[in-house]
Design an enzyme around this catalytic site. Structure first.
Site, PDB file in Angstrom:
ATOM      1  N   ALA A 378       0.874  -1.105  -0.031  1.00  0.00           N
ATOM      2  CA  ALA A 378      -0.089  -0.111   0.108  1.00  0.00           C
ATOM      3  C   ALA A 378       1.020   1.270   0.016  1.00  0.00           C
ATOM      4  O   ALA A 378       0.561   2.117  -0.371  1.00  0.00           O
ATOM      5  CB  ALA A 378      -0.945  -0.075   1.377  1.00  0.00           C
ATOM      6  N   PHE A 379       2.112   1.172   0.513  1.00  0.00           N
ATOM      7  CA  PHE A 379       3.034   2.565   0.574  1.00  0.00           C
ATOM      8  C   PHE A 379       4.295   2.222  -0.098  1.00  0.00           C
ATOM      9  O   PHE A 379       4.989   3.159  -0.026  1.00  0.00           O
ATOM     10  CB  PHE A 379       3.208   2.516   2.164  1.00  0.00           C
ATOM     11  CG  PHE A 379       1.989   2.738   2.951  1.00  0.00           C
ATOM     12  CD1 PHE A 379       1.026   3.738   2.742  1.00  0.00           C
ATOM     13  CD2 PHE A 379       1.735   1.914   3.915  1.00  0.00           C
ATOM     14  CE1 PHE A 379      -0.027   3.702   3.716  1.00  0.00           C
ATOM     15  CE2 PHE A 379       0.426   1.853   4.716  1.00  0.00           C
ATOM     16  CZ  PHE A 379      -0.423   2.738   4.439  1.00  0.00           C
ATOM     17  N   GLY A 380       4.307   1.362  -1.032  1.00  0.00           N
ATOM     18  CA  GLY A 380       5.635   1.584  -1.966  1.00  0.00           C
ATOM     19  C   GLY A 380       5.822   0.105  -2.609  1.00  0.00           C
ATOM     20  O   GLY A 380       4.926  -0.969  -2.318  1.00  0.00           O
ATOM     21  N   VAL A 382       8.351  -3.195  -3.555  1.00  0.00           N
ATOM     22  CA  VAL A 382       9.513  -3.996  -2.725  1.00  0.00           C
ATOM     23  C   VAL A 382      10.142  -4.733  -3.743  1.00  0.00           C
ATOM     24  O   VAL A 382       9.895  -5.037  -4.548  1.00  0.00           O
ATOM     25  CB  VAL A 382       8.775  -5.189  -1.873  1.00  0.00           C
ATOM     26  CG1 VAL A 382       9.913  -5.814  -0.994  1.00  0.00           C
ATOM     27  CG2 VAL A 382       7.910  -4.476  -0.737  1.00  0.00           C
ATOM     28  N   LYS A 398      11.948  -1.917   0.919  1.00  0.00           N
ATOM     29  CA  LYS A 398      10.520  -1.271   0.462  1.00  0.00           C
ATOM     30  C   LYS A 398      10.900   0.161   0.217  1.00  0.00           C
ATOM     31  O   LYS A 398      11.381   1.015   0.960  1.00  0.00           O
ATOM     32  CB  LYS A 398       9.573  -1.317   1.692  1.00  0.00           C
ATOM     33  CG  LYS A 398       7.999  -0.873   1.331  1.00  0.00           C
ATOM     34  CD  LYS A 398       7.357  -0.753   2.749  1.00  0.00           C
ATOM     35  CE  LYS A 398       6.767  -2.194   2.814  1.00  0.00           C
ATOM     36  NZ  LYS A 398       5.976  -2.022   4.113  1.00  0.00           N
ATOM     37  N   ASP A 492      -3.861  -4.672   9.457  1.00  0.00           N
ATOM     38  CA  ASP A 492      -3.939  -4.748   7.893  1.00  0.00           C
ATOM     39  C   ASP A 492      -3.303  -6.387   8.146  1.00  0.00           C
ATOM     40  O   ASP A 492      -2.511  -6.855   7.475  1.00  0.00           O
ATOM     41  CB  ASP A 492      -3.058  -4.028   7.393  1.00  0.00           C
ATOM     42  CG  ASP A 492      -3.495  -3.965   5.815  1.00  0.00           C
ATOM     43  OD1 ASP A 492      -4.606  -4.614   5.693  1.00  0.00           O
ATOM     44  OD2 ASP A 492      -2.646  -3.585   4.999  1.00  0.00           O
TER      45      ASP A 492
END
Length: 703
Positions: A378-380, A382, A398, A492
């Site tokens: 969700a934030f980047g 990998v 990440k 999550d």
């Protein structure tokens, strides 16, 4: 910032001391990164718990070691002078062996040990979490390869190990069979009293003698007489570098083992066999002696004598000034390095993980090339990073380029996971904040995520491996919710955030949404975040994340593991099958319907081809439904789930019909807002479509 600078002084002093071949370790100044926890061990309120904290009988083993090895031999160690090169050492530690069930069976004990590797974890019971049956068999036939040195504090009389009583101290050399042991009946010390006990272990290399002292008080003077004194040469068992730690175990009992605090020191490498233990402790800190002046017989000799005296005085002074200058320069450089780092990423925030440079991470990922992408969160994105050098270490990096949007998530993940240690957590190795980018560096998981293993063709997970995944994630969630100083709500939990290591053991990762909470505080309302299909009903309604919202998500994951179906799947046959067109089917609803029709076993993944334990399958399905109960008060705590999966407790009964929960109109609007914010993004393998306008303002959503 001043506090951060003060904490750098022990590190500098330790570096200078190590250069002098002496090592001093103190648990009071060690960070989480300085410790390696194995088995069931965990940290709580500054203490190390080596076995499970449960009032239900169980078998448990845990170990804690210093991450960095300790030098026990000098560089001049050879076969001819190996004994002289072995350092003397002294350990002092306080521990508690307690049983929450008065009158219940105890066992088995705790041990201080020195090991050649930091993966030391043995069997439960009399093996003390340190040895195994092969060690014992080798000792009996005289062929033990004794490389582990341990002092055991045993609370169980095991006849097979020739234990003298259920309250004794023994010296173990590569085997649970003690070379010598002492009954503590006459000492007045009861190891399993539940009180704090303090132990001292001294080994004098020159005298080849090991002594153990015990006191029944947390803060006490060292007793004059040892409870165990044995003439032993440890040089055959000590390598150049060894790991220092503690271990404990139980077998079918509720005994708990806790290390409250400890120190450890090595005392140099004596130049001769006649050097004493005390002189070794101080030899490295003594100033060099002034050279003796020659006898005065004439004027030239008198002049030489004055020169010698001057050199004898000025030499130590110059040496002291050089040392002070070196220390000042080193501290200044460390302070400048710290001050250049952003306050959010100071050493107070990240004591353990290493700071990587952007250049080395870019080189390791070939300039963040698309061929190195192993996943997207969700934030980047990998990337797989292969570090150059002899070690050829592989990491997962990440990367987030939208620093203005994801900085808060980056800080959250860094703050949370840097302070956590559990065998089922992805280990954070380092971080980087340069060129407007945020980078987190993790240990690399070669087998990818759980969702890829479950839904790939063919499925690569057998039933025993799936059960291991279920038990491992339950264990780490119990740790996060109830065993940390501040509880951690992950928010999550899903199969794509569960990774598999080289042994296909589960590792929970992606803490970008995690929040820390004090145990005695209620959760605060936050912006609802997470992945549709895994979100608890009350979380959608109130936006308050609690342990029970994580439990709901875990229940969904558990059903996925058993059924091989996604939380929201397409069903073209009206109730069975996978994939294709047709209506959306909620996994929880589908399994609950089969349970109500007494056909629960039919929910098992067809790709297992019946190769599973039926009792285990039914157990996991029932636990999954119990965790996914719409009413949060009815869900079990994760500690209870761990006990159920370990066969230490019975599962709660699950009603044949799924309980109903009615949301208010405000909850309906909230659900729509969340769905709209997700857009058409694909998460967890299914699409969340933008919602249409509601037909009526007061319409309720029944689940």
């Amino acid at each position: 910032m001043a506090a951060a600078h003060l904490r750098l002084l022990p590190l500098l002093l330790l570096t200078l001391t190590a250069a002098a071949k002496n090592v001093t370790l103190d648990s009071a100044i060690l960070s989480f990164a300085d410790l390696t926890l194995l088995g069931d061990s965990f940290l709580r309120n500054g203490s190390v718990w080596l076995t499970r904290d449960t009032d239900v009988p169980s078998s448990s083993a845990g170990t804690v070691l210093c991450t960095q090895p300790v030098a026990f031999r000098g560089p001049d160690a050879t076969a001819s002078n190996a004994t002289a090169a072995v350092a003397s050492f002294a350990a002092r530690f306080s521990f508690v062996i307690a049983n929450p069930n008065a009158g219940a069976a105890g066992g088995d004990g705790i041990a201080f040990f020195i090991s050649p590797d930091r993966t030391t974890l043995g069997a439960t019971g009399g093996y003390l979490g340190l040895f195994n049956s092969s060690n014992s068999a080798a000792a009996k036939n005289g062929s033990a390869s004794a490389t582990i040195v341990a002092v055991e504090f045993d609370t169980m009389a095991n006849p097979e190990f020739a234990d003298p009583s259920d309250n004794h101290v023994g010296l173990d050399l590569g085997s649970p069979v003690s070379v010598t042991a002492a009954d503590l009946a006459a000492s007045g010390v009861d190891l399993k009293s539940g009180n704090v006990t303090t132990a001292w272990i001294d080994y004098r290399s020159a005298d080849r003698r090991l002594e153990v002292f015990l006191s029944s008080y947390a803060v006490a003077a060292k007793p004059k007489r040892p409870v165990l004194s044995v003439a032993v040469d440890l040089s055959p068992y000590i390598k150049e570098a060894m790991y220092v730690g503690f271990s404990a175990s139980t077998e079918g009992s509720t005994q708990q083992h806790t290390i409250k605090g400890w120190t450890f020191q090595t005392f140099g490498f004596p130049p001769t066999a006649n050097s004493t233990f005390e002189s070794n402790a101080t030899s490295n800190s003594s100033e060099p002696a002034a050279p003796a002046p020659p006898p005065a017989s004439n004027a030239p000799n008198s002049h030489k004598r004055r020169v010698g005296i001057a050199l004898g005085i000025l030499g130590p002074v110059a040496l002291a000034l050089a040392f002070i200058f070196f220390a000042w320069v080193s501290i200044k450089k460390l302070i400048e390095l710290t001050s250049r780092t952003d306050a959010a990423f100071s050493t107070e925030l990240v004591k353990g993980p290493r700071k990587f440079s952007y250049r080395e991470l870019s080189a390791a990922t070939r300039g963040f090339h698309m061929s190195r992408v192993v996943g997207k969160g969700a934030f980047g994105t990998v990337y797989k990073a292969a570090m150059p050098g002899a070690a050829a270490t592989t990491y997962a990096v990440k990367r987030s380029t939208q620093a203005h949007q994801s900085r808060s998530e980056f800080v959250a993940e860094l703050s949370v996971i840097a302070c956590l240690r559990h065998k089922n957590l992805v280990q954070l190795e380092g971080w980087c904040e340069e060129k407007g980018e945020l980078l987190l560096v993790y240990e690399y998981m070669p087998n990818g995520s759980l969702d890829k293993a479950l839904y790939g063709e063919p499925c690569t997970l057998s039933w025993p491996q799936r059960y291991t995944v279920a038990a491992g994630i339950a264990s780490v969630l119990s740790y996060l919710h109830q065993e940390c100083e501040q509880r951690v709500i992950h928010r999550d939990i899903k199969t794509s955030n569960i990774l598999l290591d080289v042994n296909l053991s589960p590792r929970l990762g992606d803490f970008g949404l995690a929040r820390l909470m004090d145990h005695n505080k209620s959760p605060v309302s936050t912006l609802t975040a997470g992945t549709m299909g895994y979100l608890a009903p009350e979380y959608l309604q109130s936006g308050k994340a609690t342990e029970q919202t994580d439990v709901f998500s875990y229940g969904v994951v558990l059903l996925e593991v058993c059924c091989g179906r996604r939380p929201i799947d397409k069903d073209e046959r009206g109730g069975g099958g996978r994939g294709g067109g047709g209506k959306n089917v909620n996994l929880v609803d589908w399994v609950w319907r089969l349970h109500g029709e007494d056909r629960l076993i039919e929910a098992a993944d067809a790709r297992l081809a019946g190769e599973f334990d039926k009792a285990e399958m039914l157990l996991l399905l029932l636990v999954g439904l119990s965790c996914a109960n719409p009413n949060c008060e009815e869900r079990p705590a994760m500690r209870r789930v761990v006990q159920i999966l370990n066969r230490e407790a019975e599962p709660a009964p699950v009603p044949p019909k799924k309980p109903l929960l009615v949301f208010s109109s405000s909850a309906s609007a909230k659900l729509q807002e969340i769905a709209f914010s997700c857009g058409d993004d694909v998460r967890g393998g299914y699409s969340v479509a933008k919602p249409a306008s509601p037909k009526s303002e007061g319409a309720d959503i029944e689940r």
